[in-house]
Design an enzyme around this catalytic site. Structure first.
Site, PDB file in Angstrom:
ATOM      1  N   GLU A 142       0.827  -1.202   0.000  1.00  0.00           N
ATOM      2  CA  GLU A 142       0.000   0.000   0.000  1.00  0.00           C
ATOM      3  C   GLU A 142       0.862   1.253   0.000  1.00  0.00           C
ATOM      4  OE1 GLU A 142      -4.082  -1.425   2.239  1.00  0.00           O
ATOM      5  OE2 GLU A 142      -2.407  -0.841   3.511  1.00  0.00           O
ATOM      6  N   CYS A 155       3.413   8.546   1.088  1.00  0.00           N
ATOM      7  CA  CYS A 155       3.993   7.552   1.988  1.00  0.00           C
ATOM      8  C   CYS A 155       4.176   6.270   1.186  1.00  0.00           C
ATOM      9  CB  CYS A 155       3.064   7.338   3.173  1.00  0.00           C
ATOM     10  SG  CYS A 155       3.635   6.097   4.350  1.00  0.00           S
ATOM     11  N   CYS A 162       6.763  -6.818   6.631  1.00  0.00           N
ATOM     12  CA  CYS A 162       7.860  -6.258   7.408  1.00  0.00           C
ATOM     13  C   CYS A 162       8.378  -7.332   8.349  1.00  0.00           C
ATOM     14  CB  CYS A 162       7.394  -5.032   8.205  1.00  0.00           C
ATOM     15  SG  CYS A 162       8.737  -4.223   9.131  1.00  0.00           S
ATOM     16  N   CYS A 166       6.978  -5.692  15.193  1.00  0.00           N
ATOM     17  CA  CYS A 166       6.483  -4.803  16.252  1.00  0.00           C
ATOM     18  C   CYS A 166       5.008  -5.111  16.518  1.00  0.00           C
ATOM     19  CB  CYS A 166       6.652  -3.333  15.856  1.00  0.00           C
ATOM     20  SG  CYS A 166       8.371  -2.866  15.527  1.00  0.00           S
ATOM     21  N   CYS A 169       1.879  -2.802  15.279  1.00  0.00           N
ATOM     22  CA  CYS A 169       1.830  -2.393  13.875  1.00  0.00           C
ATOM     23  C   CYS A 169       1.196  -3.486  13.029  1.00  0.00           C
ATOM     24  CB  CYS A 169       3.247  -2.088  13.379  1.00  0.00           C
ATOM     25  SG  CYS A 169       3.343  -1.679  11.624  1.00  0.00           S
ATOM     26  N   CYS A 403      -0.247   5.852   9.978  1.00  0.00           N
ATOM     27  CA  CYS A 403       0.938   5.109  10.390  1.00  0.00           C
ATOM     28  C   CYS A 403       0.549   3.889  11.221  1.00  0.00           C
ATOM     29  CB  CYS A 403       1.853   5.994  11.221  1.00  0.00           C
ATOM     30  SG  CYS A 403       2.587   7.345  10.274  1.00  0.00           S
TER      31      CYS A 403
END
Length: 410
Positions: A142, A155, A162, A166, A169, A403
């Site tokens: 995205e 962005c 990833c 974390c 997220c 975010c």
């Protein structure tokens, strides 16, 4: 997703009245862990098939060499680059300066399709658009396009998924599928420029400016850890800043690279002589909490990451940003703001700016943003200590485009 676990404050932990201390815990998903029980960190991309080579993967000289290999004159490289980086097109019908015979085959060779738009979501005011892209191998990523007064920011994603794991997220919960190629990163910006040129960002109020606007700012805050895909990300940065027609001719100062704290890569970035804005996603100033919140902290501790960030400032002269997601009762205590200010001021003054941002919720998560008065107190403590601090705007939250919310789900 995730849920908080309430724990008693240890004797070593400062207490803020009756405020509880919430610690990260998983619920509804299983955090990948090593055999030793630590959160799994994926620094290397899995060995998978890579996308076909694209013009944006190459420097202008390399493009000329490739054209020579195809039996064509090298000067065509400049023409093709102009179409892509200045007119944002790969349509052979719009390339009338190329010989008609063989034009389609040339375009097919130099511009293999990289991004296929799956879905586009807009905020009600039309000033934020989230794109869902399918890559050549079916992976989903995205990017988010945002209009602000005086600038347009994109962005971008640098990885499919990833590997930093974390727990707060949405992207990190999916794990790492693969690194994106240089051209896949660049093509997000070119695609966004097409959308802007068509008058599709911000609605009819900007129709009179059609064709005159483009992306002015790029933030590597989409999917992925940019510094874990270092070589391709830096090649993309060069495409962004190289003068037209080799690249987009953007200002390096308008490009922000964000990392959770890969210290050796931060130090390498300082040697690049490309003055991008550097952002460290810290989220906690104490190792006890950050070990759980940002698993890479088990490899490089808070002070190591801050030292590397300060070294970036010292060597480049570029002020560093500290990103800090404010999570209710977890990392928003005033004593943590004081500790953060102390650590930053120990390195000097005027080298850093802190951007607290209210946590953006992810589906199924009961973690939530700090209360407004708590946010204000946290910001006030930092400012009182002389730390420039700006509570960041949370654009795109209603379309899961803010975010920490990018999950690339169909």
């Amino acid at each position: 997703m995730t849920s908080p676990t309430r724990t008693q404050n240890s004797s070593a932990t400062p207490v803020d009245g009756d405020r509880p201390q919430v610690r990260p815990a998983a619920e509804g998903w299983e955090q990948q862990r090593t055999a030793e029980g630590r959160p799994l960190l994926q620094f290397a991309s899995p060995r998978v098939k890579q996308p076909p080579q694209h013009l944006a993967d190459l420097s202008l000289a390399e493009r000329a060499e490739k054209l020579k290999e195809l039996g064509l004159q090298p000067f065509r490289a400049k023409q093709l680059s102009t179409h892509y980086f200045q007119h944002w097109t790969t349509d052979p019908e719009r390339m009338s300066d190329l010989p008609k015979s063989g034009r389609e085959e040339l375009v097919e060779a130099m511009f293999p399709p990289l991004l296929t738009e799956v879905r586009r979501l807009r905020t009600d005011d039309g000033n934020t658009i989230k794109f869902l892209w399918r890559l050549f191998d079916g992976a989903l990523v995205e990017s988010v396009l945002m209009r602000y007064p005086g600038r347009i920011t994109l962005c971008v994603s640098s990885q499919a998924g990833c590997g930093m794991n974390c727990p707060f997220c949405a992207t990190g919960q999916a794990g790492l599928t693969r690194n994106m190629s240089t051209a896949e990163i660049v093509d997000q910006v070119v695609a966004a420029n097409r959308v802007i040129a068509a008058g599709e960002l911000g609605g009819t109020a900007h129709a009179k400016e059609m064709g005159t606007e483009r992306v002015t700012n790029i933030v590597f805050m989409g999917m992925g850890e940019p510094l874990a895909n270092y070589k391709r990300v830096m090649a993309a940065v060069h495409r962004f800043v190289d003068p037209a027609p080799e690249g987009l001719g953007m200002s390096a100062r308008n490009i922000t690279l964000s990392t959770v704290g890969l210290v050796p890569a931060i130090r390498k970035l300082a040697d690049e002589d490309v003055p991008v804005t550097f952002a460290l996603s810290l989220h906690a100033p104490d190792d006890e909490l950050r070990d759980e919140l940002i698993p890479v902290n088990n490899r490089w501790k808070v002070d190591e990451a801050i030292d590397a960030a300060y070294d970036y400032f010292r060597r480049t002269g570029r002020r560093v940003s500290i990103e800090y997601a404010l999570i209710k009762d977890m990392n928003d205590h005033p004593w943590r703001a004081s500790l953060l200010a102390k650590k930053l001021n120990q390195r000097g003054r005027g080298w850093v700016h802190v951007n607290p941002i209210p946590l953006n919720p992810t589906p199924g998560s009961i973690w939530t943003a700090s209360e407004p008065e708590v946010q204000d107190e946290f910001v006030g403590v930092l400012r009182a200590a002389g730390i420039p601090t700006t509570l960041r705007d949370t654009r795109g939250k209603e379309i899961d485009g803010a975010c920490g919310q990018l999950a690339a789900a169909e």
